[in-house]
Design a protein around this motif. Structure first.
Motif, PDB file in Angstrom:
ATOM      1  N   LEU A  35      82.757  81.657   8.837  1.00  0.00           N
ATOM      2  CA  LEU A  35      81.788  81.749   7.753  1.00  0.00           C
ATOM      3  C   LEU A  35      82.105  82.958   6.869  1.00  0.00           C
ATOM      4  N   ALA A  36      82.354  84.107   7.519  1.00  0.00           N
ATOM      5  CA  ALA A  36      82.684  85.324   6.770  1.00  0.00           C
ATOM      6  C   ALA A  36      84.005  85.179   6.029  1.00  0.00           C
ATOM      7  N   ASP A  37      84.969  84.587   6.692  1.00  0.00           N
ATOM      8  CA  ASP A  37      86.330  84.511   6.175  1.00  0.00           C
ATOM      9  C   ASP A  37      86.473  83.469   5.074  1.00  0.00           C
ATOM     10  N   LYS A  38      85.957  82.280   5.310  1.00  0.00           N
ATOM     11  CA  LYS A  38      86.204  81.158   4.418  1.00  0.00           C
ATOM     12  C   LYS A  38      85.081  80.905   3.411  1.00  0.00           C
ATOM     13  N   LEU A  39      83.830  80.958   3.892  1.00  0.00           N
ATOM     14  CA  LEU A  39      82.716  80.626   3.009  1.00  0.00           C
ATOM     15  C   LEU A  39      82.338  81.813   2.120  1.00  0.00           C
ATOM     16  N   LEU A  40      82.199  82.991   2.743  1.00  0.00           N
ATOM     17  CA  LEU A  40      81.780  84.172   1.989  1.00  0.00           C
ATOM     18  C   LEU A  40      82.947  84.997   1.460  1.00  0.00           C
ATOM     19  N   ARG A  41      84.145  84.740   1.985  1.00  0.00           N
ATOM     20  CA  ARG A  41      85.363  85.439   1.549  1.00  0.00           C
ATOM     21  C   ARG A  41      85.238  86.956   1.681  1.00  0.00           C
ATOM     22  N   LEU A  42      84.616  87.384   2.771  1.00  0.00           N
ATOM     23  CA  LEU A  42      84.465  88.819   3.022  1.00  0.00           C
ATOM     24  C   LEU A  42      85.782  89.392   3.536  1.00  0.00           C
ATOM     25  N   PRO A  43      86.151  90.603   3.125  1.00  0.00           N
ATOM     26  CA  PRO A  43      87.414  91.190   3.578  1.00  0.00           C
ATOM     27  C   PRO A  43      87.376  91.726   5.004  1.00  0.00           C
ATOM     28  N   VAL A  44      86.149  91.943   5.542  1.00  0.00           N
ATOM     29  CA  VAL A  44      86.000  92.516   6.877  1.00  0.00           C
ATOM     30  C   VAL A  44      84.947  91.754   7.661  1.00  0.00           C
ATOM     31  N   LEU A  45      85.267  91.421   8.912  1.00  0.00           N
ATOM     32  CA  LEU A  45      84.277  90.977   9.890  1.00  0.00           C
ATOM     33  C   LEU A  45      84.178  92.074  10.936  1.00  0.00           C
ATOM     34  N   TYR A  46      82.985  92.600  11.130  1.00  0.00           N
ATOM     35  CA  TYR A  46      82.770  93.722  12.053  1.00  0.00           C
ATOM     36  C   TYR A  46      81.961  93.216  13.245  1.00  0.00           C
ATOM     37  N   ILE A  47      82.581  93.159  14.415  1.00  0.00           N
ATOM     38  CA  ILE A  47      81.865  92.805  15.643  1.00  0.00           C
ATOM     39  C   ILE A  47      81.403  94.101  16.298  1.00  0.00           C
ATOM     40  N   GLU A  48      80.089  94.252  16.438  1.00  0.00           N
ATOM     41  CA  GLU A  48      79.464  95.509  16.838  1.00  0.00           C
ATOM     42  C   GLU A  48      78.704  95.339  18.150  1.00  0.00           C
ATOM     43  N   TYR A  49      79.186  96.027  19.178  1.00  0.00           N
ATOM     44  CA  TYR A  49      78.468  96.057  20.460  1.00  0.00           C
ATOM     45  C   TYR A  49      77.674  97.344  20.623  1.00  0.00           C
ATOM     46  N   SER A  50      77.895  98.312  19.758  1.00  0.00           N
ATOM     47  CA  SER A  50      77.061  99.511  19.619  1.00  0.00           C
ATOM     48  C   SER A  50      76.609 100.124  20.941  1.00  0.00           C
TER      49      SER A  50
ATOM     50  N   SER B 292      90.328  83.271  14.515  1.00  0.00           N
ATOM     51  CA  SER B 292      89.691  82.343  13.579  1.00  0.00           C
ATOM     52  C   SER B 292      89.800  82.810  12.135  1.00  0.00           C
ATOM     53  N   LEU B 293      90.263  84.041  11.929  1.00  0.00           N
ATOM     54  CA  LEU B 293      90.335  84.621  10.587  1.00  0.00           C
ATOM     55  C   LEU B 293      91.696  84.382   9.957  1.00  0.00           C
ATOM     56  N   GLN B 294      91.701  84.233   8.650  1.00  0.00           N
ATOM     57  CA  GLN B 294      92.964  84.119   7.925  1.00  0.00           C
ATOM     58  C   GLN B 294      93.151  85.257   6.935  1.00  0.00           C
ATOM     59  N   GLN B 295      92.116  85.571   6.144  1.00  0.00           N
ATOM     60  CA  GLN B 295      92.282  86.658   5.177  1.00  0.00           C
ATOM     61  C   GLN B 295      91.469  87.901   5.538  1.00  0.00           C
ATOM     62  N   ALA B 296      90.427  87.756   6.312  1.00  0.00           N
ATOM     63  CA  ALA B 296      89.575  88.896   6.671  1.00  0.00           C
ATOM     64  C   ALA B 296      90.198  89.701   7.813  1.00  0.00           C
ATOM     65  N   ARG B 297      89.809  90.964   7.894  1.00  0.00           N
ATOM     66  CA  ARG B 297      90.259  91.844   8.968  1.00  0.00           C
ATOM     67  C   ARG B 297      89.113  92.042   9.946  1.00  0.00           C
ATOM     68  N   LEU B 298      89.396  91.994  11.242  1.00  0.00           N
ATOM     69  CA  LEU B 298      88.345  92.152  12.244  1.00  0.00           C
ATOM     70  C   LEU B 298      88.273  93.600  12.715  1.00  0.00           C
ATOM     71  N   PHE B 299      87.129  94.231  12.464  1.00  0.00           N
ATOM     72  CA  PHE B 299      86.821  95.554  12.986  1.00  0.00           C
ATOM     73  C   PHE B 299      86.002  95.357  14.265  1.00  0.00           C
ATOM     74  N   TYR B 300      86.306  96.161  15.287  1.00  0.00           N
ATOM     75  CA  TYR B 300      85.503  96.130  16.520  1.00  0.00           C
ATOM     76  C   TYR B 300      84.968  97.522  16.802  1.00  0.00           C
ATOM     77  N   GLY B 301      83.687  97.607  17.139  1.00  0.00           N
ATOM     78  CA  GLY B 301      83.086  98.874  17.545  1.00  0.00           C
ATOM     79  C   GLY B 301      82.158  98.676  18.727  1.00  0.00           C
ATOM     80  N   GLY B 302      82.180  99.638  19.664  1.00  0.00           N
ATOM     81  CA  GLY B 302      81.269  99.589  20.800  1.00  0.00           C
ATOM     82  C   GLY B 302      81.927  99.949  22.113  1.00  0.00           C
ATOM     83  N   GLY B 303      81.503 101.066  22.707  1.00  0.00           N
ATOM     84  CA  GLY B 303      81.909 101.408  24.066  1.00  0.00           C
ATOM     85  C   GLY B 303      83.340 101.886  24.237  1.00  0.00           C
ATOM     86  N   ILE B 304      84.036 102.183  23.158  1.00  0.00           N
ATOM     87  CA  ILE B 304      85.419 102.670  23.282  1.00  0.00           C
ATOM     88  C   ILE B 304      85.353 104.171  23.582  1.00  0.00           C
TER      89      ILE B 304
END
Length: 229
Positions: free
Chosen positions: A149-164, A179-191
């Protein structure tokens, strides 16, 4: 200074509402991280954001503001990252606050500096999940669908998965990234150290290290070499 988010592998996230000493900030900003992200879920004000920006500006590192409150938008950052919480139950965290901010500040914005990011919040006990009333009971297929949805429908440059605050399911993160083609996946949480940094970097394009800066600085700093070599 690297402002190309497609090349970022490691980001430190600093909260204006939390204290960090000069020596610790020096080590963070000279660590080799790709960027310093300034932001937090609560307690972020114009004044404490200005103060932290002024301290980080002494270093040659990209400094970006993740906007969580329109009252705390401060000029002088290299980029402005705007979260859109895709799994929020409250519409104000999807478009409501964004519309009001654009109504008040849109004419003054340099849109070339704005980076929208689709957020998927997955730790039910986190402040951001409670604030946005996020639906955190999501499986692999659900999160992969949000990724598309973020990548194809909304064309967002970043998908951020947050476990905080907790370390998430890296298999789920990896499937979302695939699942992403143009967006970059950011991950945050517990690192909190190099081992988790490597695991997260294997699943995501960019890792974000936040709480560890305040809880275990040595462990936080070791995440940079773990990811970037």
């Amino acid at each position: 200074m690297n402002l190309d988010i497609s090349r970022w592998r490691h980001v430190f996230k600093l909260d204006p509402d939390r204290e960090i000493g000069d020596e610790a900030l020096d080590r963070v900003c000279l660590s080799g991280t790709d960027a310093i992200m300034v932001g937090g879920s609560t307690g972020v004000t114009f004044d404490n954001t200005v103060e932290l920006l002024a301290r980080v500006r002494r270093y040659e590192v990209a400094c970006v503001l993740e906007v969580s409150d329109e009252e705390a938008i401060v000029p002088g950052f290299d980029l402005y990252m705007i979260p859109v919480v895709l799994n929020a139950a409250r519409a104000e965290w999807v478009t409501g606050r964004h519309q009001r901010a654009i109504r008040d500040y849109g004419a003054m914005l340099d849109w070339s500096l704005v980076v929208p990011e689709g957020y998927v919040v997955l730790n039910a006990s986190s402040t951001v999940a409670q604030l946005t009333e996020a639906d955190t009971e999501l499986g692999d297929k659900d999160v992969a669908a949000y990724a598309r949805l973020a990548d194809k429908l909304l064309r967002l440059p970043v998908l951020y998965i947050e476990y905080s605050g907790s370390f998430g399911d890296m298999a789920l993160v990896k499937r979302a990234a695939a699942s992403l083609q143009q967006a970059r996946l950011f991950y945050g949480g517990g690192i909190d150290g190099p081992e988790r940094a490597r695991l997260a970097a294997d699943a995501a394009h960019t890792i974000v290290v936040g709480n560890a800066v305040y809880d275990d600085l040595a462990g936080a700093l070791a995440t940079v070499a773990a990811v970037k070599g």
